[in-house]
Design a protein around this motif. Structure first.
Motif, mmCIF file in Angstrom:
data_model
loop_
_atom_site.group_PDB
_atom_site.id
_atom_site.type_symbol
_atom_site.label_atom_id
_atom_site.label_comp_id
_atom_site.label_asym_id
_atom_site.label_seq_id
_atom_site.Cartn_x
_atom_site.Cartn_y
_atom_site.Cartn_z
ATOM 1 N N ILE A 112 0.826 -1.203 0.000
ATOM 2 C CA ILE A 112 0.000 0.000 0.000
ATOM 3 C C ILE A 112 0.861 1.255 0.000
ATOM 4 O O ILE A 112 0.492 2.271 -0.601
ATOM 5 C CB ILE A 112 -0.967 -0.006 1.201
ATOM 6 C CG1 ILE A 112 -1.882 -1.235 1.141
ATOM 7 C CG2 ILE A 112 -1.793 1.272 1.229
ATOM 8 C CD1 ILE A 112 -2.651 -1.378 -0.163
ATOM 9 N N ALA A 113 2.022 1.210 0.632
ATOM 10 C CA ALA A 113 2.925 2.361 0.598
ATOM 11 C C ALA A 113 3.311 2.705 -0.839
ATOM 12 O O ALA A 113 3.333 3.880 -1.234
ATOM 13 C CB ALA A 113 4.177 2.080 1.432
ATOM 14 N N VAL A 114 3.599 1.690 -1.637
ATOM 15 C CA VAL A 114 3.966 1.920 -3.042
ATOM 16 C C VAL A 114 2.770 2.459 -3.827
ATOM 17 O O VAL A 114 2.897 3.413 -4.613
ATOM 18 C CB VAL A 114 4.506 0.621 -3.672
ATOM 19 C CG1 VAL A 114 4.693 0.780 -5.182
ATOM 20 C CG2 VAL A 114 5.831 0.228 -3.018
ATOM 21 N N LEU A 115 1.605 1.859 -3.635
ATOM 22 C CA LEU A 115 0.409 2.330 -4.342
ATOM 23 C C LEU A 115 0.042 3.754 -3.926
ATOM 24 O O LEU A 115 -0.477 4.530 -4.741
ATOM 25 C CB LEU A 115 -0.767 1.387 -4.079
ATOM 26 C CG LEU A 115 -0.619 -0.044 -4.596
ATOM 27 C CD1 LEU A 115 -1.878 -0.845 -4.290
ATOM 28 C CD2 LEU A 115 -0.321 -0.063 -6.084
ATOM 29 N N TRP A 116 0.298 4.102 -2.681
ATOM 30 C CA TRP A 116 0.046 5.463 -2.210
ATOM 31 C C TRP A 116 0.860 6.470 -3.030
ATOM 32 O O TRP A 116 0.347 7.519 -3.428
ATOM 33 C CB TRP A 116 0.413 5.564 -0.737
ATOM 34 C CG TRP A 116 0.203 6.907 -0.114
ATOM 35 C CD1 TRP A 116 1.169 7.818 0.211
ATOM 36 C CD2 TRP A 116 -1.049 7.498 0.275
ATOM 37 N NE1 TRP A 116 0.603 8.932 0.778
ATOM 38 C CE2 TRP A 116 -0.765 8.762 0.834
ATOM 39 C CE3 TRP A 116 -2.373 7.076 0.212
ATOM 40 C CZ2 TRP A 116 -1.744 9.611 1.315
ATOM 41 C CZ3 TRP A 116 -3.367 7.917 0.692
ATOM 42 C CH2 TRP A 116 -3.049 9.167 1.234
ATOM 43 N N ALA A 117 2.123 6.134 -3.268
ATOM 44 C CA ALA A 117 2.971 7.043 -4.039
ATOM 45 C C ALA A 117 2.533 7.120 -5.499
ATOM 46 O O ALA A 117 2.611 8.179 -6.125
ATOM 47 C CB ALA A 117 4.428 6.589 -3.948
#
Length: 474
Positions: free
Chosen positions: A87-92
């Motif tokens: 989710i951290a990657v998708l957030w970016a």
């Protein structure tokens, strides 16, 4: 041949030559002016962001991991660890943009896809608004802080269907739910133009009209009672109902394998939650002290309420109950921490601890659902308690702050009844939205790859069957 320069042109050329004092002054005048940031605010927000990461990894992983059976501790830890990173990657890539840029009342736009355009033409970091006029933090830092909230929330959900859901299904669900439940709720609750837009009554009305749907209602959610806890808790309930009960539920022991892990995890969560709640103040100012003490007191009160309540109901107080009480208090105070006084925080902590204890001990047994780690009973129920009581204890008559009027520069309050009704409507919108999205996502995944592991895998344990390793070698 070159063009002949006039004396005036020669003078201009000499003044604007690279390195001349005039050229330097002209360049500085033309360059974008860097926003002024307070080093204390930046230092605190960096610390708060790290504290939220710490409360998930390792805090949540230990808290959840201790409550499952030994054969599933690594499976549960993997679901938390990898989901957080995913989710951290998708957030970016797209999450921050859809949550925190202007668009509709339900979704943001695409202005910050891939975290683009956060620097001006001169390479200066662009500012993000805080809650004080003229005070900013770098937008990169705000995006990083909010990233921890986004990455944490799907990790909470996995506790509801622990020990029986495929790892691949967990990850696909996390992507779908994050996109269609977390992002719109975050936008609806927290997106606004910032305090500097509130200059006149007309400007304030226009700014509010461009904010998120729940923000427009006037709902108060300081650090995520609706966005994080009710949102995740409902998704967990839908998931455990659709996936079904664990093998042996009600017939054999499914007791936690390591309660000390759960206690340590709860303690880490408590420490990290100060970053979660106090960090949501966005500034290292005096008001952060009120958020801090409210978070501290509500949690302590909830531990006592759950402990003594369990003692009365079951005849014995348990460490698992005390640890769960701490989380219930943290959840309940989250939406209220910036809006109530210390005595309001104590009352919310007591209510959260008692009501969540009854939900876990009585309601779950009465309805017969298998919410493995009590995601619904603690996070959803605690979030509802906190969100609604925010409307009560926000009253200045009960020690609350009221609501700040940025145009008039004063604090005001309508009535407990009016604000509580607004809070109830925000809770209902969150419940319905998350439940519908979760139901569709789970059903879609079930059709595509199936949700649940086979009976053989569940019996063997997900650690070895899905990940090829064991938590313990004895």
């Amino acid at each position: 041949m070159g063009a002949k320069l006039t004396p005036l042109a020669l003078l201009a050329a000499s003044l604007l030559a690279p390195g001349s004092a005039f050229a330097q002054e002209a360049a500085e005048a033309a360059a974008p002016v860097a926003a002024s940031f307070d080093k204390g605010d930046i230092a605190w927000m960096l610390t708060a962001t790290l504290l939220v990461i710490f409360m998930v990894l390792p805090g949540l992983a230990l808290f959840y991991g201790g409550m499952v059976r030994a054969k599933n501790i690594l499976s549960l830890s993997m679901q938390v660890f990898v989901t957080f990173c995913l989710i951290a990657v998708l957030w970016a890539i797209y999450g921050y943009s859809l949550a925190f840029t202007s668009g509709s009342a339900f979704f943001g736009g695409f202005d910050r896809l891939f975290l683009k355009d956060m620097l001006d033409a001169a390479g200066n970091l662009l500012p993000a608004a805080t809650f004080s006029k003229g005070v900013y933090v770098p937008e990169y830092l705000y995006a990083a802080f909010q990233m921890t909230f986004a990455a944490l929330t799907p990790c909470l959900i996995v506790g509801a269907f622990a020990e029986r859901m495929k790892f691949s299904a967990v990850l696909i669900f996390a992507v779908l739910w994050f996109t269609f439940a977390y992002l719109p709720i975050a936008h609806m609750v927290w997106f606004w133009a910032g305090p500097d837009a509130y200059t006149t009554a007309e400007a304030a009305a226009a700014a509010t009209a461009g904010a998120g749907y729940i923000f427009q209602m006037g709902a108060l959610d300081f650090a995520g009672g609706t966005v994080v806890h009710i949102n995740a808790g409902i998704a967990g309930l839908v998931g455990c109902l659709l996936i079904g009960k664990r093998k042996g539920f009600g017939n054999s022991s499914l007791a936690p394998h390591n309660v000390p892990f759960t206690m340590v995890g709860a303690a880490i969560l408590w420490v990290g939650w100060f970053g979660f709640n106090v960090g949501s103040n966005l500034e290292a100012n005096a008001f952060a002290a009120q958020v801090f003490i409210n978070t501290f007191l509500a949690t302590a009160a909830a531990v006592l309420a759950w402990t003594f309540g369990e003692w009365l109901v079951r005849g014995k107080p348990t460490m698992l109950g005390a640890a769960s009480g701490a989380i219930a208090g943290l959840v309940a105070i989250t939406p209220a921490c910036g809006w109530v006084g210390p005595m309001g925080a104590l009352a919310i902590g007591v209510a959260g601890g008692l009501i969540c204890m009854l939900a876990v001990i009585k309601l779950k047994a009465m309805l017969g659902y298998d919410d493995s780690l009590d995601v619904f009973g603690v996070h959803c129920v605690g979030g509802i308690v906190g969100a609604i009581l925010t409307g009560v204890f926000n009253s200045p008559d009960l020690g609350g702050t009221g609501v700040y009027d940025y145009v008039a520069g004063t604090w005001g309050f309508t009535s407990i009844g009016a604000q509580t009704w607004i809070q109830i409507k925000a809770v209902l919108v969150t419940i319905v939205w998350s439940a519908v999205v979760s139901f569709i996502a789970f059903k879609l995944i079930d059709v595509l790859i199936g949700l649940r592991v086979t009976e053989e895998v569940e019996t063997e344990g997900l650690d070895t069957a899905e990940h090829g390793e064991r938590g313990y070698h004895m």
